[in-house]
Write a protein that holds these residues in place. Structure first.
Motif, PDB file in Angstrom:
ATOM      1  N   UNK A   1      27.168 144.527  34.139  1.00  0.00           N
ATOM      2  CA  UNK A   1      28.213 145.119  34.965  1.00  0.00           C
ATOM      3  C   UNK A   1      29.446 144.239  35.017  1.00  0.00           C
ATOM      4  N   UNK A   2      29.252 142.945  34.843  1.00  0.00           N
ATOM      5  CA  UNK A   2      30.394 142.024  34.917  1.00  0.00           C
ATOM      6  C   UNK A   2      31.443 142.332  33.869  1.00  0.00           C
ATOM      7  N   UNK A   3      31.052 143.001  32.780  1.00  0.00           N
ATOM      8  CA  UNK A   3      32.018 143.327  31.731  1.00  0.00           C
ATOM      9  C   UNK A   3      33.062 144.308  32.218  1.00  0.00           C
ATOM     10  N   UNK A   4      32.706 145.128  33.224  1.00  0.00           N
ATOM     11  CA  UNK A   4      33.704 146.052  33.753  1.00  0.00           C
ATOM     12  C   UNK A   4      34.410 145.468  34.968  1.00  0.00           C
ATOM     13  N   UNK A   5      33.646 144.777  35.809  1.00  0.00           N
ATOM     14  CA  UNK A   5      34.203 144.300  37.060  1.00  0.00           C
ATOM     15  C   UNK A   5      35.178 143.144  36.854  1.00  0.00           C
ATOM     16  N   UNK A   6      35.087 142.476  35.711  1.00  0.00           N
ATOM     17  CA  UNK A   6      36.031 141.397  35.432  1.00  0.00           C
ATOM     18  C   UNK A   6      37.448 141.961  35.452  1.00  0.00           C
ATOM     19  N   UNK A   7      38.352 141.265  36.087  1.00  0.00           N
ATOM     20  CA  UNK A   7      39.711 141.765  36.309  1.00  0.00           C
ATOM     21  C   UNK A   7      40.374 142.200  35.007  1.00  0.00           C
ATOM     22  N   UNK A   8      40.873 143.424  35.015  1.00  0.00           N
ATOM     23  CA  UNK A   8      41.677 143.916  33.908  1.00  0.00           C
ATOM     24  C   UNK A   8      40.914 144.295  32.661  1.00  0.00           C
TER      25      UNK A   8
ATOM     26  N   UNK B   1      52.466 155.782  34.547  1.00  0.00           N
ATOM     27  CA  UNK B   1      53.779 155.994  33.963  1.00  0.00           C
ATOM     28  C   UNK B   1      54.328 154.699  33.383  1.00  0.00           C
ATOM     29  N   UNK B   2      55.195 154.855  32.393  1.00  0.00           N
ATOM     30  CA  UNK B   2      55.775 153.700  31.718  1.00  0.00           C
ATOM     31  C   UNK B   2      56.503 152.813  32.720  1.00  0.00           C
ATOM     32  N   UNK B   3      56.212 151.546  32.670  1.00  0.00           N
ATOM     33  CA  UNK B   3      56.865 150.586  33.556  1.00  0.00           C
ATOM     34  C   UNK B   3      56.125 150.334  34.844  1.00  0.00           C
ATOM     35  N   UNK B   4      55.223 151.250  35.242  1.00  0.00           N
ATOM     36  CA  UNK B   4      54.510 151.058  36.509  1.00  0.00           C
ATOM     37  C   UNK B   4      52.998 151.176  36.355  1.00  0.00           C
ATOM     38  N   UNK B   5      52.524 151.357  35.132  1.00  0.00           N
ATOM     39  CA  UNK B   5      51.094 151.527  34.914  1.00  0.00           C
ATOM     40  C   UNK B   5      50.341 150.212  34.928  1.00  0.00           C
ATOM     41  N   UNK B   6      49.011 150.314  35.020  1.00  0.00           N
ATOM     42  CA  UNK B   6      48.160 149.124  34.992  1.00  0.00           C
ATOM     43  C   UNK B   6      47.564 148.965  33.608  1.00  0.00           C
ATOM     44  N   UNK B   7      47.664 147.761  33.081  1.00  0.00           N
ATOM     45  CA  UNK B   7      47.193 147.460  31.735  1.00  0.00           C
ATOM     46  C   UNK B   7      45.775 146.931  31.785  1.00  0.00           C
ATOM     47  N   UNK B   8      44.913 147.467  30.884  1.00  0.00           N
ATOM     48  CA  UNK B   8      43.520 147.026  30.780  1.00  0.00           C
ATOM     49  C   UNK B   8      43.247 146.545  29.358  1.00  0.00           C
ATOM     50  N   UNK B   9      42.418 145.514  29.265  1.00  0.00           N
ATOM     51  CA  UNK B   9      41.969 145.018  27.966  1.00  0.00           C
ATOM     52  C   UNK B   9      40.626 145.680  27.647  1.00  0.00           C
ATOM     53  N   UNK B  10      40.500 146.223  26.447  1.00  0.00           N
ATOM     54  CA  UNK B  10      39.276 146.898  26.027  1.00  0.00           C
ATOM     55  C   UNK B  10      38.240 145.859  25.596  1.00  0.00           C
TER      56      UNK B  10
END
Length: 467
Positions: free
Chosen positions: A15-22, A100-109
């Motif tokens: 589960x830590x793979x998802x809960x890790x920030x971002x 939306x562009x400029x205000x969205x949250x970025x996630x690393x896959x």
């Protein structure tokens, strides 16, 4: 209440793979769809634009299923599952930006993808007691067309891992119409028409028409049900292990009982008739069940016609790819018969438009002394025999076939021959001459085991009673 949940995947991803920030975890559904699992600091809307790999030109619209985490943290209060259409030919994305562009949250896959079974295990831990409803909403979105085999396999894996059992299927009934009848009991099943997923060697989707009836021998709050599964390519009734269906509150699983009864096509109508009067559902479903309950039960009806019409089949040969050669006779001195058709499963083909008529003195001799035919048989009309080819694989019937249809019925067992055998049978009959010798009776040993593949119905249009 429904029974306990099915066992989850034995090796869920940490589960830590998802809960890790971002970070988010990805499950490929097929070549054009990704399922993403992640967590956010607040709720997300049902649809969001997603930017792939920081490229504004590769935006997609994601369908979002969100819930409050069972164990929220300071930076992660809500979990989400997102279905994102992508072009997999470019490879797996490295980043996804939701919003939306400029205000969205970025996630690393996360670098490693997970299976649908692992996703179900994650959701159980992330959603806790909400998992059944979260999975149900996710499956509802996945069930939208198009539904290819890979997508269906992913849906089945999710349902197997996180769906509650509900009741049992006790009877499976085959039919002449390539539908399968069901009888059983369940708690959460609802009357009406919906889509069900059939669990067999290969999963498949079918339209499921359900009617419910009171049942005193079932557990408290459970009801009995009658059902009809309809699809172009159903598995054999005996191979069905259970069905996943959309209950009133969530997706449920009704397994087939280990002591199930599989009824043949001639037995199924009787089982449906026994419970139909007690059953409740929509008019559409009750009409379909009534048609199935009035289905053909093996009764030959040509000999009971109120006018001088009789029909017989000497032999019926099956060639390649659904082609048939039939030899027989029809006695219709007053021209009451409007059409003669061969029927097999959902397909039928008209015979009388292109058949070859032949002399059959034996037919005339057999009926000339019967009161209903006396005076109707004339000496100059002796072409009572016929030989015909039919292709029952392409002509699809247009009307339901029941015991109340305007057709008289004759069952014709099939002799299985190759196309070469059919040609031999044709030469033996001498189709090029006016007089054709009848093909000999069909040996019982040549009848195949499966009713649907070995029996053909010859249908004669029922004439009106003479005034």
């Amino acid at each position: 209440m429904p029974n306990q949940e099915l066992s989850l995947s034995p090796n869920p991803a940490p589960l830590a793979r998802i809960m890790r920030s971002g970070r988010i975890v990805v499950c490929p559904i097929d070549e054009k769809l990704l399922l993403v699992i992640g967590a956010a600091g607040g709720p997300m809307t049902d649809q969001l634009p997603v930017e792939i790999d920081e490229d504004p030109a590769t935006q997609a619209i994601a369908a979002i299923i969100g819930w409050r985490l069972s164990a929220p943290q300071a930076s992660a209060i809500h979990g989400f599952a997102a279905l994102i259409p992508v072009d997999r030919t470019r490879g797996m994305p490295a980043t996804l930006r939701f919003g939306k562009e400029g205000s969205g949250k970025r996630y690393i896959v996360a670098p490693r993808t997970v299976s649908a079974g692992d996703v179900a295990a994650m959701l159980k831990e992330l959603a806790g007691p909400q998992v059944v409803h979260v999975l149900g909403r996710l499956v509802d979105v996945l069930m939208k067309p198009p539904l290819d085999p890979r997508k269906l396999n992913a849906i089945t894996a999710l349902l197997k891992a996180g769906t509650a059992k509900d009741g049992y299927i006790e009877l499976l009934g085959e039919s002449h119409d390539d539908a399968i009848a069901l009888k059983g009991w369940a708690n959460d099943i609802a009357a009406g028409v919906n889509r069900a997923i059939i669990r067999a060697e290969n999963a498949s989707v079918a339209e499921c028409s359900i009617a419910v009836f009171p049942r005193s021998d079932a557990p408290e709050d459970a009801v009995g049900f009658l059902g009809l599964l309809s699809a172009d390519d159903l598995p054999r009734a005996r191979d069905i292990q259970g069905i996943f269906y959309r209950g009133r509150g969530a997706w449920r699983y009704a397994p087939v009982h280990e002591r199930k009864f599989v009824a043949g096509p001639l037995e199924t109508p009787g089982h449906l008739r026994a419970m139909l009067l007690q059953s409740q559902s929509s008019p559409q479903v009750l009409l379909r069940l009534r048609e199935a309950a009035n289905g053909f039960d093996g009764t030959e009806t040509i000999s009971s016609l109120p006018v001088p019409v009789r029909l017989g089949v000497d032999a019926l040969y099956q060639g390649d790819e659904g082609t048939f050669l039939i030899s027989g006779w029809m006695l219709d001195p007053d021209d009451h018969v409007q059409s003669v058709r061969l029927r097999r499963g959902r397909a039928d083909a008209r015979l009388d438009g292109a058949w070859t008529r032949t002399e059959r003195l034996d037919v005339e001799d057999a009926f000339v002394d019967r009161p209903e035919f006396k005076g109707a048989i004339s000496g100059h009309r002796r072409s009572h025999g016929f030989i015909a080819f039919a292709d029952a694989s392409t002509a699809i019937r247009q009307h339901p076939f029941t015991s109340k249809s305007p057709f008289a019925i004759l069952v014709a067992p099939i002799c299985r021959f190759t196309r070469h055998g059919c040609r031999q049978g044709t030469r033996r009959c001498g189709c090029s001459t006016p007089s054709i010798r009848p093909v000999g009776p069909c040996p019982i040993s040549s009848i195949a085991r499966s009713f649907r593949s070995s029996m053909l119905l010859a249908r004669v249009h029922q004439p009106s009673r003479p005034s």
